[in-house]
Design an enzyme around this catalytic site. Structure first.
Site, PDB file in Angstrom:
ATOM      1  N   ARG A   1     -23.702   8.981  45.504  1.00 15.11           N
ATOM      2  CA  ARG A   1     -23.191   8.459  46.782  1.00 15.11           C
ATOM      3  C   ARG A   1     -21.744   8.882  47.020  1.00 15.11           C
ATOM      4  O   ARG A   1     -21.377   9.266  48.141  1.00 15.11           O
ATOM      5  CB  ARG A   1     -23.326   6.932  46.802  1.00 15.11           C
TER       6      ARG A   1
ATOM      7  N   ASP B   1     -35.697   1.253  37.041  1.00  8.17           N
ATOM      8  CA  ASP B   1     -35.405   2.354  36.110  1.00  8.17           C
ATOM      9  C   ASP B   1     -35.399   1.907  34.639  1.00  8.17           C
ATOM     10  O   ASP B   1     -35.430   2.744  33.736  1.00  8.17           O
ATOM     11  CB  ASP B   1     -34.059   2.998  36.457  1.00  8.17           C
TER      12      ASP B   1
END
Ligand code: S3P
Length: 424
Positions: A24, A310
């Site tokens: 990001r 995850d």
């Protein structure tokens, strides 16, 4: 890679920067005024793919002697001369598409064999609603062809809880006229919201709805990326397996939308403490200490499965060593990650001699089982390779991890660092 059984996990670690935040920061740096300087940027190949794409879009990138990464933002991104290579990185392809949807040029994004199997319809639908022209291969698989341009704001309710989809829409929202909002069925990681604020953009949130106004300008930042908590998960789970373990992880990302693993390990019975909590650019960072205690069992479902998406492979991989087992539900997204993670976790647990029950949306791993060393098939998936390196530490006999090299996708230093804290 050969993994021999361990006796304990002992020591102190500081990990490379978080993958989600690194992606990001690099993408927003590209469209911000000025030069962004990032310390402890992720060392994974996925984030290198994002940086290479940003370079292809005309941004000057420099790696300094002290390891910091500099990205010079541009008022207008440049049309790339060739197709953008996203490598293995779904985050690169999906989130960058949001920015590309707002650019006045056409481009193509492609990826490796694993990425070419991953669904892109989830970002194509909202970006088309905003006015971008996007086409993909059969079944909405990559490559993606994007013709960006004028966008209109939308109020979008995502059918699946995905931070990547939310991010793509919010990034496109920067280039749209009016207020764009995204509603999500469960709250997903909020690094995009925090990063946008850090770069000077106003974002508002009400319950599970995030809103952004188009036309806001971004300003470069200087930041140190906190240690990756999804990478730390392998060490924390390993430490939780041995009676004499004592592990400290410093400068670790502890954003509440990412730190559910700490709650789960506590619920399982591990002894955990957090000190030195600080906030940097909206992200919580701190030091975690973990010691062993007997692990009980847990069911992970609903919002918790989304928050831990995850970390589920490594939690499943240590399931046999708990007393009551680990039951994972509502996690069918695991089937469309870098590999079908449900199928591969079940296959490798069985190869190690464990019993487990595979379901469409998860799996149940009974506790109190003894595992033996085995040949592990990582399927070229980094998180499977690392999860089973952890399981192998408490198995009887040696294990061989095939495709261990895939760890470089998120964490090239993994095996070396694991060795440095493993006592045999
Ligand atoms: C990520 C979001 C998750 C996660 C991926 C990184 C992100 O994917 O599995 O590793 O940085 O936003 P989804 O958005 O598909 O859930």
């Amino acid at each position: 890679m050969i993994i021999r059984p361990a006796k304990n996990i002992l020591g102190a670690l500081r990990l490379p920067g978080d993958k989600s935040i690194s992606h990001r920061y690099a993408m927003l740096a590209a469209i911000a005024a000025g030069t962004t300087r990032l310390a402890n940027f992720s060392t994974g190949a996925d984030c290198a793919s994002t940086v290479a794409c940003v370079q292809q879009l005309g941004c000057a990138v420099r790696r300094n002697q002290d390891g910091t990464l500099e990205i010079a933002g541009r008022e207008q991104l440049q049309a790339p001369a060739s197709s953008l290579d996203c490598g293995n990185s779904g985050s690169t392809m999906r989130m960058l598409s949001g920015i590309l949807a707002g650019q006045n040029f056409s481009c193509v994004l492609h990826g490796d064999e694993s990425l070419t199997r991953r669904p892109m319809g989830r970002i194509m639908t909202p970006l088309r609603l905003m006015g971008a022209e996007i086409t993909a291969g059969a079944g909405d698989r990559p490559p993606l062809h994007i013709r960006g341009g004028e966008l209109r704001a939308i109020n979008y309710t995502t059918p699946i809880a995905s931070a990547q989809v939310k991010s793509a829409v919010l990034f496109a929202g920067l280039f749209a006229e009016g207020e764009t909002s995204v509603d999500e069925p469960h709250r997903t990681r909020d690094h995009t919201e925090q990063a946008l604020r850090a770069f000077g953009v106003e974002i508002s949130r009400s319950k599970n709805r995030v809103t952004i106004a188009g036309g806001e300008k971004l300003t470069s930042i200087q930041a140190a990326v906190p240690g990756d908590i999804s990478s730390a998960a392998f060490f924390m789970c390993a430490a939780a397996l041995f009676p004499g373990s004592n592990l400290v992880i410093e400068s670790l990302l502890l954003n509440p939308t990412r730190a559910s693993l700490l709650d789960v390990l506590k619920l399982l019975g591990a002894r955990l403490s957090v000190i030195n909590l600080e906030e940097h650019h909206g992200e919580l960072v701190g030091t975690v200490k973990i010691e062993h205690s007997k692990l009980t069992g847990i069911t992970i479902e609903g919002a918790q499965s989304v928050a831990l998406i995850d970390e589920l492979p490594v939690l499943a991989a240590i399931g046999p060593y708990t007393r009551d087992g680990i039951d994972i539900r509502d996690a069918k997204e695991l089937r469309v990650k870098e590999s079908d993670r449900i199928a591969l976790v079940a296959k490798n647990l069985r190869a190690m001699g464990a019993e487990c029950e595979e379901r469409e949306d998860g799996l149940r791993v009974p506790g109190n089982q003894k595992l033996h060393g085995a040949e592990i098939d990582s399927g070229g998936d980094h998180r499977i390779a690392m999860a089973f390196a952890v399981a192998a530490l408490r198995a009887e006999g040696e294990s061989v991890i095939h495709g261990a090299d895939s760890a470089k996708i998120s964490f090239p230093e993994f095996f070396e660092m694991m060795e440095s804290v493993t006592e045999r």
